[in-house]
Each structure stands twice: as C-alpha cells, then as structure tokens.
Write a protein that holds these residues in place. Sequence first.
Motif, PDB file in Angstrom:
ATOM      1  N   PRO A 129       0.810  -1.230   0.000  1.00 44.67           N
ATOM      2  CA  PRO A 129       0.000   0.000   0.000  1.00 44.67           C
ATOM      3  C   PRO A 129       0.838   1.273   0.000  1.00 44.67           C
ATOM      4  O   PRO A 129       0.444   2.276  -0.611  1.00 44.67           O
ATOM      5  CB  PRO A 129      -0.819  -0.123   1.288  1.00 44.67           C
ATOM      6  CG  PRO A 129      -0.862  -1.586   1.584  1.00 44.67           C
ATOM      7  CD  PRO A 129       0.459  -2.124   1.120  1.00 44.67           C
ATOM      8  N   ALA A 130       1.985   1.242   0.664  1.00 39.88           N
ATOM      9  CA  ALA A 130       2.796   2.455   0.802  1.00 39.88           C
ATOM     10  C   ALA A 130       3.408   2.897  -0.518  1.00 39.88           C
ATOM     11  O   ALA A 130       3.594   4.098  -0.755  1.00 39.88           O
ATOM     12  CB  ALA A 130       3.895   2.229   1.837  1.00 39.88           C
ATOM     13  N   THR A 131       3.726   1.947  -1.398  1.00 41.97           N
ATOM     14  CA  THR A 131       4.404   2.302  -2.650  1.00 41.97           C
ATOM     15  C   THR A 131       3.526   2.136  -3.889  1.00 41.97           C
ATOM     16  O   THR A 131       3.776   2.786  -4.907  1.00 41.97           O
ATOM     17  CB  THR A 131       5.672   1.445  -2.826  1.00 41.97           C
ATOM     18  OG1 THR A 131       5.312   0.054  -2.841  1.00 41.97           O
ATOM     19  CG2 THR A 131       6.647   1.689  -1.684  1.00 41.97           C
ATOM     20  N   ASP A 156     -11.517  -0.629   2.636  1.00 43.45           N
ATOM     21  CA  ASP A 156     -10.720   0.393   1.960  1.00 43.45           C
ATOM     22  C   ASP A 156      -9.371   0.572   2.635  1.00 43.45           C
ATOM     23  O   ASP A 156      -9.109   0.068   3.740  1.00 43.45           O
ATOM     24  CB  ASP A 156     -11.478   1.726   1.904  1.00 43.45           C
ATOM     25  CG  ASP A 156     -11.412   2.549   3.200  1.00 43.45           C
ATOM     26  OD1 ASP A 156     -11.018   2.004   4.253  1.00 43.45           O
ATOM     27  OD2 ASP A 156     -11.776   3.745   3.159  1.00 43.45           O
ATOM     28  N   PHE A 157      -8.485   1.275   1.908  1.00 45.05           N
ATOM     29  CA  PHE A 157      -7.242   1.793   2.460  1.00 45.05           C
ATOM     30  C   PHE A 157      -7.441   3.292   2.662  1.00 45.05           C
ATOM     31  O   PHE A 157      -8.013   3.975   1.792  1.00 45.05           O
ATOM     32  CB  PHE A 157      -6.079   1.574   1.491  1.00 45.05           C
ATOM     33  CG  PHE A 157      -5.689   0.133   1.299  1.00 45.05           C
ATOM     34  CD1 PHE A 157      -4.784  -0.483   2.158  1.00 45.05           C
ATOM     35  CD2 PHE A 157      -6.221  -0.608   0.266  1.00 45.05           C
ATOM     36  CE1 PHE A 157      -4.420  -1.810   1.977  1.00 45.05           C
ATOM     37  CE2 PHE A 157      -5.865  -1.936   0.070  1.00 45.05           C
ATOM     38  CZ  PHE A 157      -4.964  -2.536   0.938  1.00 45.05           C
ATOM     39  N   THR A 158      -6.985   3.819   3.798  1.00 40.91           N
ATOM     40  CA  THR A 158      -7.085   5.254   4.027  1.00 40.91           C
ATOM     41  C   THR A 158      -6.204   6.001   3.030  1.00 40.91           C
ATOM     42  O   THR A 158      -5.372   5.419   2.346  1.00 40.91           O
ATOM     43  CB  THR A 158      -6.713   5.597   5.470  1.00 40.91           C
ATOM     44  OG1 THR A 158      -5.468   4.962   5.814  1.00 40.91           O
ATOM     45  CG2 THR A 158      -7.792   5.111   6.431  1.00 40.91           C
ATOM     46  N   ARG A 163      -1.073   3.768   5.786  1.00 43.36           N
ATOM     47  CA  ARG A 163      -2.486   3.523   5.509  1.00 43.36           C
ATOM     48  C   ARG A 163      -3.068   2.455   6.434  1.00 43.36           C
ATOM     49  O   ARG A 163      -2.481   1.393   6.605  1.00 43.36           O
ATOM     50  CB  ARG A 163      -2.671   3.098   4.057  1.00 43.36           C
ATOM     51  CG  ARG A 163      -2.289   4.176   3.039  1.00 43.36           C
ATOM     52  CD  ARG A 163      -2.388   3.638   1.643  1.00 43.36           C
ATOM     53  NE  ARG A 163      -1.900   4.565   0.654  1.00 43.36           N
ATOM     54  CZ  ARG A 163      -2.660   5.355  -0.121  1.00 43.36           C
ATOM     55  NH1 ARG A 163      -3.978   5.311   0.016  1.00 43.36           N
ATOM     56  NH2 ARG A 163      -2.124   6.154  -1.012  1.00 43.36           N
ATOM     57  N   ASP A 164      -4.229   2.767   6.977  1.00 43.76           N
ATOM     58  CA  ASP A 164      -5.018   1.762   7.687  1.00 43.76           C
ATOM     59  C   ASP A 164      -5.853   0.988   6.668  1.00 43.76           C
ATOM     60  O   ASP A 164      -6.154   1.486   5.576  1.00 43.76           O
ATOM     61  CB  ASP A 164      -5.958   2.402   8.707  1.00 43.76           C
ATOM     62  CG  ASP A 164      -5.217   3.093   9.842  1.00 43.76           C
ATOM     63  OD1 ASP A 164      -4.006   2.863   9.987  1.00 43.76           O
ATOM     64  OD2 ASP A 164      -5.867   3.878  10.558  1.00 43.76           O
ATOM     65  N   VAL A 197      -7.744  -1.452  10.884  1.00 41.55           N
ATOM     66  CA  VAL A 197      -6.555  -2.256  11.187  1.00 41.55           C
ATOM     67  C   VAL A 197      -5.322  -1.425  10.863  1.00 41.55           C
ATOM     68  O   VAL A 197      -5.112  -1.038   9.701  1.00 41.55           O
ATOM     69  CB  VAL A 197      -6.531  -3.560  10.361  1.00 41.55           C
ATOM     70  CG1 VAL A 197      -5.278  -4.372  10.678  1.00 41.55           C
ATOM     71  CG2 VAL A 197      -7.792  -4.372  10.617  1.00 41.55           C
ATOM     72  N   LYS A 198      -4.527  -1.124  11.868  1.00 40.17           N
ATOM     73  CA  LYS A 198      -3.276  -0.410  11.650  1.00 40.17           C
ATOM     74  C   LYS A 198      -2.170  -1.412  11.332  1.00 40.17           C
ATOM     75  O   LYS A 198      -2.178  -2.536  11.816  1.00 40.17           O
ATOM     76  CB  LYS A 198      -2.913   0.420  12.879  1.00 40.17           C
ATOM     77  CG  LYS A 198      -3.909   1.543  13.159  1.00 40.17           C
ATOM     78  CD  LYS A 198      -3.413   2.436  14.281  1.00 40.17           C
ATOM     79  CE  LYS A 198      -4.381   3.603  14.507  1.00 40.17           C
ATOM     80  NZ  LYS A 198      -4.486   4.463  13.305  1.00 40.17           N
TER      81      LYS A 198
END
Length: 293
Positions: A129-131, A156-158, A163-164, A197-198
């Motif tokens: 998700p981060a990249t 979803d992803f924040t 991202r949570d 969910v973190k």
Amino acid sequence: MLQNKNTLVIPLLNAITILFLTSCQKDTSKADLKDALTFYASFDQGVNADFALGDKQMYTIPNRKARDSAQVGLHKPDISIAKGKGRYGDGLLFTERSKGNIYYPSKNNITYNATDWSGAVSFWLKLDPATDLKPGYCDPIQITDVSYNDASIWVDFTKENPRDFRLGVIGDRAVWNPNPEGPDNENPIFNEKLVAVKNPPFGKDVWTHILINYSHLNTQNGEASLYMNGKLKGTRSNITTPFTWDLELSNIYIGLGYIGLMDELSVFNRVLTNEEILILYGLENGVHSVLNQ
C-alpha cells in the motif's frame, strides 16, 4: 519380548478411525462451503465468474450515474488478466487509478434480505500500500446500490501513508446522517462505524486473504467482522441502521482506486465459522477445491 496382537491392532484401528473422521470432517466442511457459495470468480478463464447464482458477466461503466452506458466485459486498459500471477493460476491486475468502474451485478449473487441479511465475502490481495497506491481512498471492493456511505459493505485503504485497512458496513445514509455537514468520510459518526486495522499485513511479494462476515443486518442485532489471513481483526456489533436496497441497481464493484493484484473473489449466503474461514484460507487449489466437492 512378544506383544499381544491386541496391543498392536487396537492402536492401528484407532489411528485409522481418526484419519477417517478427520477426512470426513474436512470434506463435510468443504461441502458446507459449496452449499453456501453464491458467486465465485477465479479469473483463470477470463473476467466472467466461474460460478454464479446471478449474472456471471463483468460490466464496465464510465461512472455510476451512466448505468445505461454499461458494457459487457472488461473495457479499462489499466486492468488486465495477469497470467500465472494470481494466488492460484491467473489473477486480476490493476495498474492505474483511473475513471470508470467494473462490477458484477448483486442480484442473486448477493442474497440480500430486507428483514434479516447475513453473508460473507472472500478474496485475496497482493500489493504494498505504501508504494503501489496513489494518494486518496482506495476500495478494493464495495457492494452497494448507491455509494460507500449509503447501505454499503466495503473495505478500503485510508488516503495517506501509513495507511489503515478498514471495514465499512454502513446503513442508510438518511438514517445515520440525516443532517449532513461536510464530507461523510470525515464525519466522526461515520468513522465510529468502521473497523480499522493499523499496520495491515500486506506486502509486495505476499498474498493477503480478506474475509468479511456480516450477520443479521436489517435487524436490531446486526454484526460485521473482518478477518485477515484467517485471523479476526475486529468486529462491529449492534448495527441497527437499516440497509435499504434497490436490488436491480446494486452491484459488486471491485478495484475502486486500487493498484495491485486481486484473486479468488467469492461470496457466500451466510456467515462462515472460524473453522471454515481457516479452511478457505488454506485451500491448496483455491475455491475450485470447494466447487469440485
């Protein structure tokens, strides 16, 4: 020293009995999953579902208000079948965040019930998700007749790193937010309804299993739970807001703002037990193993 025959035979019979019962239990669990299955898309033979109680076909629309412009099939160049890159066999690859939506119709594929509604949704994702994701909210799946904030089930992803990963089971907007002010996704009332969910267990080179259970919606005892890789990550209880659908307009939207791989999209007509979720997570050949029961 010679052993009595019974000391050898009885343990052997016990071992055979245990193996037989274990095998029956597994087969029974798979058979139960098959009986509950209403929709399954493996993406191994294209984008249409392998099994469906409703319409098997995928549709593409330029936007949700342009329902009359829906085209049968996949008509977005940034989405394709990735040969041999799925969790099992082929997978569905999303490469860009772009306009337009793809979906499967909900009717009969989702066993909606206006008085007591339960079910489960299962699928696999592969991404970092981060990249991989572009800025903004991203919904790998969203099931609704209107939008994310009105009688909708989604994950979803924040919108920003880190991202949570969140589960949303949101009832009728007119009930939970009768006097809207500002965007709903920033509304504290809305955010209180989410399971977040973190540090979710996603990775560029690993597949992550997602399972959504929801039970007794449209009653005073609604509940929804999120499982990841067979483990319970959170539950929301006491969901009393109604979920009012025009079933003909409801769809299973996939890949909204998503960039990454998706595979093995499955829908069930009831909640799954913990044992069934673990079986689904551990299937060697995916849901094909269930269908072949």
